[in-house]
Design an enzyme around this catalytic site. Structure first.
Site, PDB file in Angstrom:
ATOM      1  N   CYS B  86       0.834  -1.198   0.000  1.00  0.00           N
ATOM      2  CA  CYS B  86       0.000   0.000   0.000  1.00  0.00           C
ATOM      3  C   CYS B  86       0.879   1.263   0.000  1.00  0.00           C
ATOM      4  O   CYS B  86       1.579   1.512  -0.962  1.00  0.00           O
ATOM      5  CB  CYS B  86      -0.957  -0.054   1.185  1.00  0.00           C
ATOM      6  N   HIS B 206      -3.621  -5.659   0.883  1.00  0.00           N
ATOM      7  CA  HIS B 206      -3.001  -5.999   2.170  1.00  0.00           C
ATOM      8  C   HIS B 206      -3.081  -7.487   2.512  1.00  0.00           C
ATOM      9  O   HIS B 206      -3.916  -7.875   3.344  1.00  0.00           O
ATOM     10  CB  HIS B 206      -3.706  -5.224   3.288  1.00  0.00           C
ATOM     11  N   GLU B 208      -1.303  -9.029   4.475  1.00  0.00           N
ATOM     12  CA  GLU B 208      -0.997  -9.207   5.900  1.00  0.00           C
ATOM     13  C   GLU B 208      -2.249  -9.175   6.767  1.00  0.00           C
ATOM     14  O   GLU B 208      -2.217  -9.615   7.918  1.00  0.00           O
ATOM     15  CB  GLU B 208       0.004  -8.135   6.374  1.00  0.00           C
TER      16      GLU B 208
END
Lengths: 80, 233
Positions: B86, B206, B208
């Protein structure tokens, strides 16, 4: 000395902000509006011996930070 | 294996990244403040998401000139692994560690929703956890995710297998002009790219945030598993 750095999107790079503003202007009745592009002006006061030195400083700063040359072009203007 | 996460003023996804790296490597990463001038001793440096320096001037532009980015640049030149997610991806393009730039989303709206990604990059630690062509779900949250680069740069990225991830739908269909699939309007639906040596990777979504069943799934875990495996963890 006052330096103005104009930073604008390269031709062909999509400007969604400009598009949105263009639509808004048409809604307001400005029928003749075709293409709208939004750019940025950075005004700086620099310590320079002459106009040429101020011009160079402006260009160096544009290349280093103020413009991203992948997507933007710039123009530097030294005010008297 | 030692990992580090860079924190700039305005970074806000670093804790999610700590969680993902700890899960995948079994070791807590080191936190690095942007004013540090060294990343010595690390094997992987991660630039997480957020709004570094308030996105002033352009997203990632100020962070790209932080002291630590000189160290990250030197680290990458020596073949170190760097991941940018990002805002981290935006910082990597502003630092010229990755080609192209991220423009305002084509629809002007900040997009905070799930998307699907197709794995395309070849021979890279960042895609090794999947098979080429795999599709996975990833959350996204960005206003400036519209990837762009000159046509010859895009051709080169594709030719060299350096488009790591592309936006697609749940069935793996890619459609550049369909705003339900390529939501931010990215050139050729590109969501993530690799550097020439394939050690630097940046992507807008994302992974994660989907590494633990407790928060809704582990779709993003292969990214981190792949990196760890490539590094022999």
């Amino acid at each position: 000395m006052k330096v103005r750095v104009f930073v604008y999107l390269k031709e062909g790079v999509l400007d969604p902000q400009g598009k949105a503003v263009g639509h808004a202007l048409q809604t307001l009745g400005f029928k003749g509006v075709e293409d709208v592009r939004i750019s940025r002006v950075v005004e700086l006061d620099v310590d320079a011996v002459d106009k040429a030195a101020a011009q160079k400083q402006g260009e160096d700063m544009a290349r280093a930070l103020l413009a991203n040359e992948v997507i933007e072009d710039f123009r530097v203007e030294v005010c008297a | 294996m030692k990992t580090g996460i860079v924190v700039f003023p305005g970074t806000n996804r670093e804790r999610d990244m700590v969680q993902a790296l700890t899960l995948a490597s079994g070791q807590a990463p080191q936190m690095l403040w942007h004013q540090q001038d060294s990343v010595d001793g690390l094997d992987l440096v991660v630039l997480p998401g957020g709004f570094s320096f308030g996105d002033y001037l352009r997203s990632g532009a100020m962070a790209a000139h932080s002291p630590i980015m000189n160290a990250v640049r030197a680290f990458a030149q020596k073949g170190g692994y760097v991941l940018g997610v990002c805002n981290g991806f935006q910082i990597l393009t502003e630092s010229q560690l990755l080609p192209g730039a991220l423009l305002r989303n084509a629809g002007m709206r900040f997009l905070s929703q799930d998307c699907h990604l197709k794995v395309e990059g070849r021979d890279s630690a960042f895609t090794a956890g999947w098979q080429t062509g795999d599709v996975f779900r990833a959350p996204m949250a960005h206003g400036d995710g519209n990837y762009t680069a000159a046509p010859d740069v895009l051709d080169r990225l594709e030719g060299e297998g350096r488009v790591a991830f592309r936006y697609c739908n749940a069935d793996g269909v890619v459609s550049d002009d369909d705003t339900r699939i390529n939501m931010n309007g990215s050139a050729r639906s590109i969501a993530g790219v690799l550097s020439e040596n394939r050690r630097v990777c940046g992507l807008m979504p994302h992974p994660e945030n989907l590494t633990d069943e407790a928060v809704g799934g582990t779709d993003g875990l292969p990214l981190f598993k792949g990196i760890m495996e490539a590094m022999g963890v």
